[in-house]
Design a protein around this motif. Structure first.
Motif, PDB file in Angstrom:
ATOM      1  N   GLN A   3       0.802  -1.208   0.000  1.00 15.84           N
ATOM      2  CA  GLN A   3       0.000   0.000   0.000  1.00 15.84           C
ATOM      3  C   GLN A   3       0.845   1.274   0.000  1.00 15.84           C
ATOM      4  O   GLN A   3       0.449   2.286  -0.524  1.00 15.84           O
ATOM      5  N   ASN A   4       2.012   1.226   0.630  1.00 16.26           N
ATOM      6  CA  ASN A   4       2.900   2.377   0.659  1.00 16.26           C
ATOM      7  C   ASN A   4       4.318   1.882   0.873  1.00 16.26           C
ATOM      8  O   ASN A   4       4.568   0.701   0.980  1.00 16.26           O
ATOM      9  N   ASP A   5       5.266   2.810   0.921  1.00 11.67           N
ATOM     10  CA  ASP A   5       6.663   2.429   1.046  1.00 11.67           C
ATOM     11  C   ASP A   5       7.115   2.307   2.493  1.00 11.67           C
ATOM     12  O   ASP A   5       8.300   2.071   2.754  1.00 11.67           O
ATOM     13  N   LYS A   8       8.046  -0.174   8.321  1.00 14.51           N
ATOM     14  CA  LYS A   8       8.162  -0.394   9.757  1.00 14.51           C
ATOM     15  C   LYS A   8       7.492  -1.708  10.132  1.00 14.51           C
ATOM     16  O   LYS A   8       6.342  -1.957   9.773  1.00 14.51           O
ATOM     17  N   ILE A   9       8.241  -2.550  10.833  1.00 15.65           N
ATOM     18  CA  ILE A   9       7.696  -3.831  11.291  1.00 15.65           C
ATOM     19  C   ILE A   9       7.342  -3.691  12.758  1.00 15.65           C
ATOM     20  O   ILE A   9       8.219  -3.507  13.612  1.00 15.65           O
ATOM     21  N   LYS A  10       6.097  -3.781  13.063  1.00 14.25           N
ATOM     22  CA  LYS A  10       5.605  -3.532  14.413  1.00 14.25           C
ATOM     23  C   LYS A  10       6.149  -4.550  15.411  1.00 14.25           C
ATOM     24  O   LYS A  10       6.175  -5.749  15.132  1.00 14.25           O
ATOM     25  N   ASN A  11       6.603  -4.046  16.553  1.00 14.25           N
ATOM     26  CA  ASN A  11       7.042  -4.854  17.707  1.00 14.25           C
ATOM     27  C   ASN A  11       8.378  -5.572  17.517  1.00 14.25           C
ATOM     28  O   ASN A  11       8.805  -6.308  18.400  1.00 14.25           O
ATOM     29  N   ALA A  75       5.760  -6.164   7.653  1.00 12.98           N
ATOM     30  CA  ALA A  75       5.649  -4.712   7.748  1.00 12.98           C
ATOM     31  C   ALA A  75       4.212  -4.236   7.667  1.00 12.98           C
ATOM     32  O   ALA A  75       3.360  -4.852   7.019  1.00 12.98           O
ATOM     33  N   GLN A  76       3.957  -3.107   8.333  1.00 13.22           N
ATOM     34  CA  GLN A  76       2.669  -2.451   8.212  1.00 13.22           C
ATOM     35  C   GLN A  76       2.511  -1.968   6.774  1.00 13.22           C
ATOM     36  O   GLN A  76       3.458  -1.544   6.137  1.00 13.22           O
ATOM     37  N   GLY A  77       1.300  -2.037   6.261  1.00 11.76           N
ATOM     38  CA  GLY A  77       1.057  -1.621   4.889  1.00 11.76           C
ATOM     39  C   GLY A  77       1.103  -2.753   3.884  1.00 11.76           C
ATOM     40  O   GLY A  77       0.785  -2.555   2.716  1.00 11.76           O
ATOM     41  N   VAL A  78       1.506  -3.937   4.321  1.00 12.85           N
ATOM     42  CA  VAL A  78       1.539  -5.093   3.434  1.00 12.85           C
ATOM     43  C   VAL A  78       0.276  -5.921   3.643  1.00 12.85           C
ATOM     44  O   VAL A  78      -0.020  -6.340   4.760  1.00 12.85           O
ATOM     45  N   THR A  79      -0.465  -6.137   2.596  1.00  8.96           N
ATOM     46  CA  THR A  79      -1.682  -6.945   2.668  1.00  8.96           C
ATOM     47  C   THR A  79      -1.308  -8.408   2.540  1.00  8.96           C
ATOM     48  O   THR A  79      -0.732  -8.823   1.537  1.00  8.96           O
ATOM     49  N   VAL A  80      -1.625  -9.187   3.562  1.00 11.43           N
ATOM     50  CA  VAL A  80      -1.272 -10.606   3.525  1.00 11.43           C
ATOM     51  C   VAL A  80      -2.325 -11.362   2.717  1.00 11.43           C
ATOM     52  O   VAL A  80      -3.468 -10.939   2.594  1.00 11.43           O
ATOM     53  N   GLU A 132       6.745  -7.362   0.322  1.00  6.48           N
ATOM     54  CA  GLU A 132       7.256  -6.211   1.066  1.00  6.48           C
ATOM     55  C   GLU A 132       8.531  -5.665   0.424  1.00  6.48           C
ATOM     56  O   GLU A 132       8.762  -4.447   0.372  1.00  6.48           O
ATOM     57  N   ASN A 133       9.375  -6.561  -0.090  1.00  3.25           N
ATOM     58  CA  ASN A 133      10.632  -6.181  -0.718  1.00  3.25           C
ATOM     59  C   ASN A 133      10.523  -6.045  -2.237  1.00  3.25           C
ATOM     60  O   ASN A 133      11.538  -5.950  -2.927  1.00  3.25           O
ATOM     61  N   LYS A 134       9.278  -6.055  -2.730  1.00  4.05           N
ATOM     62  CA  LYS A 134       8.990  -5.825  -4.144  1.00  4.05           C
ATOM     63  C   LYS A 134       9.693  -6.829  -5.062  1.00  4.05           C
ATOM     64  O   LYS A 134      10.190  -6.484  -6.140  1.00  4.05           O
ATOM     65  N   LYS A 135       9.724  -8.075  -4.641  1.00  2.00           N
ATOM     66  CA  LYS A 135      10.309  -9.141  -5.443  1.00  2.00           C
ATOM     67  C   LYS A 135       9.224  -9.775  -6.317  1.00  2.00           C
ATOM     68  O   LYS A 135       8.087  -9.968  -5.870  1.00  2.00           O
ATOM     69  N   LYS A 136       9.606 -10.119  -7.529  1.00  2.00           N
ATOM     70  CA  LYS A 136       8.657 -10.734  -8.441  1.00  2.00           C
ATOM     71  C   LYS A 136       8.837 -12.241  -8.581  1.00  2.00           C
ATOM     72  O   LYS A 136       7.976 -12.925  -9.127  1.00  2.00           O
ATOM     73  N   VAL A 137       9.984 -12.757  -8.098  1.00  2.00           N
ATOM     74  CA  VAL A 137      10.266 -14.193  -8.196  1.00  2.00           C
ATOM     75  C   VAL A 137      10.711 -14.702  -6.832  1.00  2.00           C
ATOM     76  O   VAL A 137      11.539 -14.080  -6.157  1.00  2.00           O
ATOM     77  N   VAL A 138      10.146 -15.841  -6.410  1.00  2.00           N
ATOM     78  CA  VAL A 138      10.545 -16.491  -5.168  1.00  2.00           C
ATOM     79  C   VAL A 138      11.154 -17.838  -5.519  1.00  2.00           C
ATOM     80  O   VAL A 138      10.796 -18.453  -6.522  1.00  2.00           O
TER      81      VAL A 138
END
Length: 419
Positions: A3-5, A8-11, A75-80, A132-138
């Motif tokens: 959703q945004n750049d 921050k990873i909470k906790n 990270a916050q902002g990442v839709t799982v 989160e890291n904008k990777k296209k291949v795993v």
């Protein structure tokens, strides 16, 4: 998905090497420490105590592993993704317990995950971190289950997936990879060789690594097994938790989950772990017995999911066993096959060889008098038996042949006491 750049990873405070103590920022891609040690994600438990009351989890309408999202390093902002990973049943198995000498035995059936193994928990976190890291291949190397879980989770999230497998992969696991659309390379060699090739490729092409022995975020998904066990037991910790061990990531992750809950004061005690390895491939146990001597172990077991010559999470697994004052059991393929059949006959749970190994280990320890009858024991069944039907048929034998005549059945029915 992103959703945004903001990353921050909470906790989460930082990642720390378990060997030398060097610390790294956790809000980036991570691999091994400069010293070669594995990293571990560290949390701010005091902050979590204030912000995550236990009741918040209990009232969640999300019954997947993501009900514990605030306790995971995403990270916050990442839709799982919305696949139903986690939320697997915990069965009280009275008959099976009586047969092996335990009054309160439970099976945690991880074969109920989307790709039929516990590895989905790690892959779900891995896919989220890739986004989160904008990777296209795993990418990963695997004996089967980790690869299948990555391929399935990647398909659900529309990421490209490249898999390296050893030559002896089972057909059922290979079929999963291909049906999920992964690009699969069957390496002319063993798992160790497939792993080394995958790491070279990942580094060269900048893909996201799902190799659990390298990526410290993946173990965080596996710790949710411990969260679920305690929640399903009314926030009570069992006395023992039995886990089959290959790379060492699963038992280390489950132990970390119990430690999290203990630090948060959600449980009053910690369980003892039971580490079970196949007698034909037991390098983690050998490390404990020989004082962390690093040696390769020859693969010699039908339980391919735990046939790992050089466990990348050896140190975390050994540490978990020492901290929990754990027990070890090494079981033969014959003992695993017997446990597989016993589990199916007495509980209706169909486990693959690696999943049944944990029960075989508990059964062996009971016969040796090392587990008291009155203890509460949870066996983690790491994968479903449909992944390896050939081994299941070794355990059960073939069906009876019969002519299509009622008289033939009548004769057999008397011998089987079916009349």
């Amino acid at each position: 998905m992103l959703q945004n750049d903001k990353k921050k990873i909470k906790n989460v405070k930082y990642a720390e090497c378990i060997r030398c103590g060097r610390r790294y920022e956790a809000e980036t891609e991570l691999g091994l420490c400069k010293c070669g040690g594995t990293l571990e994600i560290q949390y701010d438990y005091e902050k979590m105590k204030k912000e995550i009351p236990r009741e918040k989890i209990e009232h969640s309408s999300d019954y997947s592993m993501w009900r514990y999202r605030e306790m995971l390093p995403v990270a916050q902002g990442v839709t799982v993704q919305n696949m139903m990973v986690g939320g697997t049943p915990l069965y009280r198995c009275r008959m099976l317990g009586e047969q092996i000498g335990i009054s309160e035995l439970y099976l945690k059936d991880e074969g109920r995950n989307p790709t039929a193994s516990l590895k989905d928990r790690a892959s779900a976190v891995g896919i989220s971190k890739a986004r989160e890291n904008k990777k296209k291949v795993v990418c990963c190397a695997s004996t089967g289950n980790a690869a299948a879980s990555l391929a399935g989770n990647a398909a659900a999230d529309q990421l490209r997936c490249v898999i390296f497998v050893p030559a002896n992969i089972s057909q059922a696991k290979l079929a999963q990879l291909l049906i999920f659309g992964a690009i699969v390379f069957r390496v002319d060699g063993n798992y160790e060789e497939a792993f080394l090739l995958s790491e070279q490729v990942i580094e060269r092409y900048g893909w996201y690594s799902r190799n659990a022995g390298i990526n410290p975020f993946l173990i965080e998904g596996k710790k949710t097994v411990a969260y679920e066990i305690c929640e399903q037991l009314g926030w009570q910790s069992p006395d023992y938790v039995a886990v089959s061990v290959g790379d060492g990531c699963t038992i280390a992750g489950i132990w970390k989950g119990f430690l999290d809950l203990y630090e948060l004061n959600w449980i009053e005690k910690l369980p003892r772990l039971i580490s079970v390895q196949a007698s034909g491939c037991c390098p983690v146990h050998r490390s404990i017995k020989e004082g962390m001597v690093s040696k390769a172990a020859l693969e010699g077991t039908l339980a391919d999911s735990i046939a790992v010559e050089r466990p990348r999470n050896r140190e975390k697994a050994v540490r978990a066993m020492i901290q929990s004052k754990g027990l070890m059991a090494e079981v033969s393929d014959e003992e695993i096959l017997e446990a597989m059949k016993m589990m199916g006959h007495s509980s209706g749970v169909f486990a693959e060889m690696a999943g049944a190994a944990a029960l075989a280990g508990v059964r062996k320890l009971c016969r040796e008098g090392r587990i008291e009858k009155g203890k509460k024991v949870v066996v983690v069944v790491t994968g479903n038996g449909l992944k390896d039907c050939s081994s299941a048929l070794k355990a059960t034998g073939q069906p009876m042949e019969i002519k299509p005549e009622i008289q033939c059945f009548d004769k057999i029915a008397k011998t089987l006491d079916l009349c």
